[in-house]
Design a protein around this motif. Sequence first.
Motif, PDB file in Angstrom:
ATOM      1  N   LEU A 183       0.823  -1.214   0.000  1.00 42.37           N
ATOM      2  CA  LEU A 183       0.000   0.000   0.000  1.00 42.37           C
ATOM      3  C   LEU A 183       0.856   1.262   0.000  1.00 42.37           C
ATOM      4  O   LEU A 183       0.500   2.259  -0.641  1.00 42.37           O
ATOM      5  CB  LEU A 183      -0.936  -0.011   1.207  1.00 42.37           C
ATOM      6  N   ILE A 184       1.972   1.232   0.702  1.00 43.91           N
ATOM      7  CA  ILE A 184       2.855   2.405   0.718  1.00 43.91           C
ATOM      8  C   ILE A 184       3.451   2.634  -0.662  1.00 43.91           C
ATOM      9  O   ILE A 184       3.565   3.782  -1.122  1.00 43.91           O
ATOM     10  CB  ILE A 184       3.954   2.237   1.781  1.00 43.91           C
ATOM     11  N   CYS A 185       3.824   1.562  -1.334  1.00 41.51           N
ATOM     12  CA  CYS A 185       4.354   1.703  -2.699  1.00 41.51           C
ATOM     13  C   CYS A 185       3.290   2.262  -3.638  1.00 41.51           C
ATOM     14  O   CYS A 185       3.591   3.094  -4.503  1.00 41.51           O
ATOM     15  CB  CYS A 185       4.854   0.349  -3.200  1.00 41.51           C
ATOM     16  N   TRP A 186       2.065   1.822  -3.474  1.00 41.24           N
ATOM     17  CA  TRP A 186       0.978   2.376  -4.293  1.00 41.24           C
ATOM     18  C   TRP A 186       0.800   3.865  -3.997  1.00 41.24           C
ATOM     19  O   TRP A 186       0.603   4.678  -4.903  1.00 41.24           O
ATOM     20  CB  TRP A 186      -0.319   1.621  -4.005  1.00 41.24           C
ATOM     21  N   PHE A 187       0.873   4.216  -2.735  1.00 40.42           N
ATOM     22  CA  PHE A 187       0.698   5.604  -2.300  1.00 40.42           C
ATOM     23  C   PHE A 187       1.782   6.510  -2.877  1.00 40.42           C
ATOM     24  O   PHE A 187       1.552   7.703  -3.111  1.00 40.42           O
ATOM     25  CB  PHE A 187       0.707   5.641  -0.778  1.00 40.42           C
ATOM     26  N   GLU A 188       2.961   5.981  -3.119  1.00 38.05           N
ATOM     27  CA  GLU A 188       4.045   6.780  -3.685  1.00 38.05           C
ATOM     28  C   GLU A 188       3.674   7.337  -5.059  1.00 38.05           C
ATOM     29  O   GLU A 188       4.170   8.385  -5.459  1.00 38.05           O
ATOM     30  CB  GLU A 188       5.321   5.934  -3.805  1.00 38.05           C
ATOM     31  N   GLU A 189       2.799   6.649  -5.764  1.00 33.11           N
ATOM     32  CA  GLU A 189       2.468   7.047  -7.132  1.00 33.11           C
ATOM     33  C   GLU A 189       1.048   7.579  -7.272  1.00 33.11           C
ATOM     34  O   GLU A 189       0.646   7.950  -8.374  1.00 33.11           O
ATOM     35  CB  GLU A 189       2.640   5.840  -8.069  1.00 33.11           C
ATOM     36  N   HIS A 190       0.301   7.602  -6.165  1.00 35.01           N
ATOM     37  CA  HIS A 190      -1.100   7.999  -6.261  1.00 35.01           C
ATOM     38  C   HIS A 190      -1.477   8.952  -5.132  1.00 35.01           C
ATOM     39  O   HIS A 190      -0.727   9.129  -4.175  1.00 35.01           O
ATOM     40  CB  HIS A 190      -2.017   6.773  -6.230  1.00 35.01           C
ATOM     41  N   GLU A 191      -2.667   9.515  -5.255  1.00 33.44           N
ATOM     42  CA  GLU A 191      -3.178  10.418  -4.236  1.00 33.44           C
ATOM     43  C   GLU A 191      -3.716   9.646  -3.039  1.00 33.44           C
ATOM     44  O   GLU A 191      -3.934   8.434  -3.106  1.00 33.44           O
ATOM     45  CB  GLU A 191      -4.284  11.304  -4.833  1.00 33.44           C
TER      46      GLU A 191
END
Length: 265
Positions: A183-191
Amino acid sequence: MKSDVEELMPRLLPVESGAGAEDLDLNGPPRNPREYLRQVQLEASLCPEVVVAQIDPKKLKKKQTINASVAGCHAAPEGFSPSLSWQRHQVGNFSDVRQSITKNRIHWSSHTLDDNVLMPQLTDEEGWMKFCLGETVYLGTSSCNTDAEPEPALDYSKVGFPPFLTIVSRLNQSTVLMVLEILICWFEEHEFVPQLGRWLYALLACLEKPLLPEAHSSIRQLARRCAQLRSTLESQEDEKLPALNLLICLVARYFEQGDLADQTE
């Protein structure tokens, strides 16, 4: 003259170099102690001095290297950081939540999950993102804020499964850390979206102390991303601000990453 290897590793048992060494059968069992030692010596002489491992990079785990950065967070714009009393209050509440989860883990994990709750496999990154965030957010098929206009018939596969206690109580530490990293990796690229905030809070509440190195790196990455996103907000009334401040506060204050804490007077 002795070889360099022999100088570094002297023989503990002397072995005579008999004329019949070439007649030894490496495939058969030794018939006496002397033959056993000669067989070992001959096998060693056949080994190359340097061996290079043939590694297939595709088989390596995606995140095998841990980059534990010591960089701090973006400073909060004036008026965007919470007070110290607010931070202390949030840490106290968070501590109570963690104690409650620990105390009631067995009770909640014994509850039967609904038939529609199909938890992904540990390494299924796409499956976990869809499970936690929902297909609507993950696939970007509509507005990220799915809470604003709920569907008449709630479909968790579309909006994501909330981190119910019956779900998070079933997650062992390996799964907690894996999903947190995903989830943190996803958050790096998204809002930031509400589903993400709920799951990050729940996973942090399940994260055991003392932290493993990879957990230490992940939560610091989370705090820095929250601070970076906070620095782009245009208004103190932005609905994302309390959640971002809360995550930064928990990482810095509860998990003792003091260099990432908001500086207060």
